[in-house]
Each structure stands twice: as C-alpha cells, then as structure tokens.
Design an enzyme around this catalytic site. Structure first.
Site, mmCIF file in Angstrom:
data_model
loop_
_atom_site.group_PDB
_atom_site.id
_atom_site.type_symbol
_atom_site.label_atom_id
_atom_site.label_comp_id
_atom_site.label_asym_id
_atom_site.label_seq_id
_atom_site.Cartn_x
_atom_site.Cartn_y
_atom_site.Cartn_z
ATOM 1 N N LYS A 13 32.724 38.866 45.173
ATOM 2 C CA LYS A 13 33.302 37.655 45.773
ATOM 3 C C LYS A 13 33.979 37.973 47.106
ATOM 4 O O LYS A 13 33.763 37.310 48.112
ATOM 5 C CB LYS A 13 34.344 37.018 44.822
ATOM 6 N N ARG A 88 41.212 30.369 38.460
ATOM 7 C CA ARG A 88 40.845 31.336 37.427
ATOM 8 C C ARG A 88 41.105 30.815 36.025
ATOM 9 O O ARG A 88 40.799 31.498 35.055
ATOM 10 C CB ARG A 88 41.720 32.572 37.621
ATOM 11 N N ARG A 127 34.769 51.241 44.485
ATOM 12 C CA ARG A 127 35.381 50.389 45.518
ATOM 13 C C ARG A 127 36.533 51.114 46.221
ATOM 14 O O ARG A 127 37.365 51.756 45.603
ATOM 15 C CB ARG A 127 35.915 49.107 44.893
ATOM 16 N N ARG A 172 40.695 43.403 32.433
ATOM 17 C CA ARG A 172 40.389 42.320 33.384
ATOM 18 C C ARG A 172 39.106 41.596 32.982
ATOM 19 O O ARG A 172 39.009 40.376 33.113
ATOM 20 C CB ARG A 172 40.252 42.887 34.808
HETATM 21 P P1 AP5 Z 1 34.264 43.027 45.682
HETATM 22 O O1 AP5 Z 1 33.695 42.152 46.747
HETATM 23 O O2 AP5 Z 1 35.563 43.709 45.945
HETATM 24 O O3 AP5 Z 1 34.305 42.236 44.289
HETATM 25 P P2 AP5 Z 1 35.232 41.019 43.825
HETATM 26 O O4 AP5 Z 1 34.356 40.069 43.082
HETATM 27 O O5 AP5 Z 1 36.004 40.493 44.969
HETATM 28 O O6 AP5 Z 1 36.113 41.791 42.787
HETATM 29 P P3 AP5 Z 1 37.700 41.816 42.529
HETATM 30 O O7 AP5 Z 1 37.919 42.965 41.573
HETATM 31 O O8 AP5 Z 1 38.487 41.822 43.801
HETATM 32 O O9 AP5 Z 1 37.893 40.514 41.781
HETATM 33 P P4 AP5 Z 1 39.028 40.193 40.866
HETATM 34 O O10 AP5 Z 1 38.788 38.758 40.721
HETATM 35 O O11 AP5 Z 1 39.144 40.952 39.613
HETATM 36 O O12 AP5 Z 1 40.321 40.714 41.657
HETATM 37 P P5 AP5 Z 1 41.395 39.959 42.519
HETATM 38 O O13 AP5 Z 1 41.727 40.810 43.655
HETATM 39 O O14 AP5 Z 1 40.983 38.559 42.747
HETATM 40 O O15 AP5 Z 1 33.111 44.109 45.340
HETATM 41 C C1 AP5 Z 1 33.360 45.170 44.437
HETATM 42 C C2 AP5 Z 1 32.741 46.459 44.994
HETATM 43 O O16 AP5 Z 1 31.319 46.341 45.019
HETATM 44 C C3 AP5 Z 1 33.155 46.803 46.434
HETATM 45 O O17 AP5 Z 1 33.274 48.193 46.549
HETATM 46 C C4 AP5 Z 1 31.965 46.309 47.293
HETATM 47 O O18 AP5 Z 1 31.810 47.083 48.483
HETATM 48 C C5 AP5 Z 1 30.809 46.507 46.349
HETATM 49 N N1 AP5 Z 1 29.764 45.502 46.503
HETATM 50 C C6 AP5 Z 1 29.932 44.159 46.583
HETATM 51 N N2 AP5 Z 1 28.756 43.538 46.668
HETATM 52 C C7 AP5 Z 1 27.803 44.523 46.618
HETATM 53 C C8 AP5 Z 1 26.375 44.498 46.640
HETATM 54 N N3 AP5 Z 1 25.664 43.370 46.719
HETATM 55 N N4 AP5 Z 1 25.735 45.682 46.568
HETATM 56 C C9 AP5 Z 1 26.410 46.842 46.467
HETATM 57 N N5 AP5 Z 1 27.760 46.925 46.434
HETATM 58 C C10 AP5 Z 1 28.450 45.762 46.511
HETATM 59 O O19 AP5 Z 1 42.623 39.896 41.498
HETATM 60 C C11 AP5 Z 1 43.352 41.050 41.136
HETATM 61 C C12 AP5 Z 1 44.466 40.656 40.162
HETATM 62 O O20 AP5 Z 1 45.359 39.710 40.804
HETATM 63 C C13 AP5 Z 1 43.994 39.923 38.893
HETATM 64 O O21 AP5 Z 1 43.602 40.825 37.889
HETATM 65 C C14 AP5 Z 1 45.252 39.123 38.537
HETATM 66 O O22 AP5 Z 1 46.207 39.940 37.912
HETATM 67 C C15 AP5 Z 1 45.804 38.704 39.886
HETATM 68 N N6 AP5 Z 1 45.275 37.407 40.337
HETATM 69 C C16 AP5 Z 1 44.474 37.187 41.428
HETATM 70 N N7 AP5 Z 1 44.165 35.892 41.531
HETATM 71 C C17 AP5 Z 1 44.773 35.281 40.487
HETATM 72 C C18 AP5 Z 1 44.795 33.915 40.026
HETATM 73 N N8 AP5 Z 1 44.109 32.948 40.684
HETATM 74 N N9 AP5 Z 1 45.515 33.646 38.918
HETATM 75 C C19 AP5 Z 1 46.196 34.603 38.271
HETATM 76 N N10 AP5 Z 1 46.207 35.906 38.637
HETATM 77 C C20 AP5 Z 1 45.485 36.233 39.731
#
Ligand code: AP5
Length: 216
Positions: A13, A88, A127, A172
C-alpha cells in the site's frame, strides 16, 4: 482523486501510494507514518501509540479519526488524497464516511491489494525505510539505486521497522484478519470495492492499479 488502499500488512500500500502521489499530485495519507512521526517526536500520542504498535495491535478508533480529521483539513488534501492504512475497522470506515460528508466530498474508489501470504512475509522481512524522507525500500526487490539521493541530498538512512519482527508480524496479520478484512465486504456492498492482484513486480502492480482506476 480520493482513494483508499486496502490490504494486509506488507501488501504494498505504502509503496504504491508513494508512487501514485507523484503521478496524481495528491498526498499519500499514511496513518502508520503519522503515528511513527508522533513516536519519533516523543509526543504523548506517540508514547502511547508506540506500545500499541510494538504489540501489533490497533490504536483506538477515536484517536485515529481525530488524526484523519485534522490531516484531511490541511490545504494539500483539498484536491484529493490517497489513504494508506486507514480505515482499518468498521468504526473508522463509518467515521470517515461522516467526515467526507462534512467536507462535501466522496471517495472515488477503494482498491484492495490482494496478495499471497508467503509473499507478504518476504516483503516485510526485507523492508527498509529511510529515517529522513520516509521512502520505503526492500533489500532484494527495491533497494535504493546508485545515485538515488534522500531529500537532503545525502544517501538514504535506512532502518528496519521495530514492528517487522516475526512475532509482531504474526500478530498484525491476525489483527488484519479480525478487524480489517470485514471492510472488504463493507465496501463491496456499497459498490466501491475494486481488487487487484498485488503479487508481481512494482511496475506490474502499479499498472494494474492505474488500469482498475480507469474502470467506471
Ligand atoms: P509496503 O509498501 O511498505 O507495504 P504496506 O502495505 O504499506 O505495509 P505496512 O506494513 O506499512 O502496512 P501496515 O498496514 O501493517 O502498517 P502501517 O504502517 O499502516 O511494502 C512492503 C515491502 O515490500 C517494502 O519493502 C516494499 O519495498 C516491498 N514491495 C512492495 N511492493 C512490492 C512489489 N510489487 N514487489 C516487490 N516488493 C514490493 O501501520 C503500522 C501500525 O500502526 C499498525 O500495526 C497499528 O498499530 C498502527 N496503525 C496504523 N494505522 C492505523 C489505523 N488506521 N488504526 C489503528 N492503528 C493504526
């Protein structure tokens, strides 16, 4: 463009949102990044959020809705936004719907990034993020290119997110299945959901995302 990117942790994402914001001229709004900024700044919100994030749980809905209300009111979001990691939960989706009514705007689409579970794990294990500019890389599939400079002109200062360890990732994914997956049906029932295959290279996923946005 007003878009929600939905998908499991590691689905891509953030990576796709970072690419799309350049092409479409609307900001990526990542609630994970906003929370990590608060953690880095050591604010009361950041201190409380760190405990929750390190445990792989979700920060409370009312806090997240407050953060989003403030973020969407900023001038750069007036022309649109790409929501990454929000909503979420059903409560967050209902709250967002109310906020959009208040703003007099609506979502164009909710795009689900569908991905195989074993690919997710590889993506999160490799990552790395830049501490200064926030760009997301991967040690194998998407390393910084030679000559690729950070916003201050120097090399990217890469770090591994503390919640990308095996135990927290498992937690997660369980939280995603329980709290976030119901949003797929929620948005499908409203006729807003579009799905793309998020397996494949960055450019392949990118092209699928643009193609699905062309569908009316
Ligand atoms: P990446 O693009 O980083 O993936 P992502 O889907 O953004 O994954 P996240 O782990 O950031 O999502 P998340 O929802 O768990 O975490 P968030 O930060 O929102 O890609 C992953 C890797 O793959 C990278 O290395 C990239 O280079 C690689 N890649 C991508 N696409 C590729 C492809 N096509 N081919 C090859 N490689 C590829 O949330 C973190 C924490 O914050 C949560 O656990 C929670 O505690 C809190 N939080 C955040 N938002 C909320 C909310 N709305 N409500 C409550 N708590 C929240």
């Amino acid at each position: 463009m007003r878009l929600v990117l939905l998908g499991a942790p590691g689905a891509g994402k953030g990576t796709q949102a970072q690419r799309m914001q350049v092409r479409h001229g609307v900001p990526q709004v990542s609630t994970g990044d906003l929370l990590r900024e608060a953690v880095a700044a050591g604010t009361p919100l950041g201190r409380a959020a760190k405990v929750v994030m390190d445990a792989g749980q979700l920060v409370a809905d009312d806090i997240m809705l407050g953060i989003i209300r403030e973020r969407l009111a900023r001038p750069d979001a007036a022309r649109g936004f790409i929501l990454d990691g929000f909503p979420r939960t059903i409560a967050q989706a209902d709250g967002l719907a109310g906020q959009l009514v208040d703003l007099g705007v609506s979502l164009d689409a909710v795009v689900l990034l569908d991905i195989d579970p074993e690919i997710l794990l590889r993506r999160m294990a490799g990552r790395r993020s830049c501490r200064r500019c926030g760009r997301v890389f991967h040690v194998e599939t998407n390393p910084p290119r030679p000559g690729d400079r950070c916003t201050d002109g120097g090399a990217h200062d890469l770090f591994q997110r503390p919640d990308d360890n095996e135990e927290t990732v498992r937690q997660r994914l369980a939280v995603y299945a329980l709290r976030t997956q119901p949003l797929i049906e929620y948005y499908a029932k409203k006729g807003m959901l579009r799905r793309i295959d998020a397996n494949g290279t960055l450019d392949e996923v990118d092209a699928r995302l643009e193609a699905v946005l062309q569908q009316r």
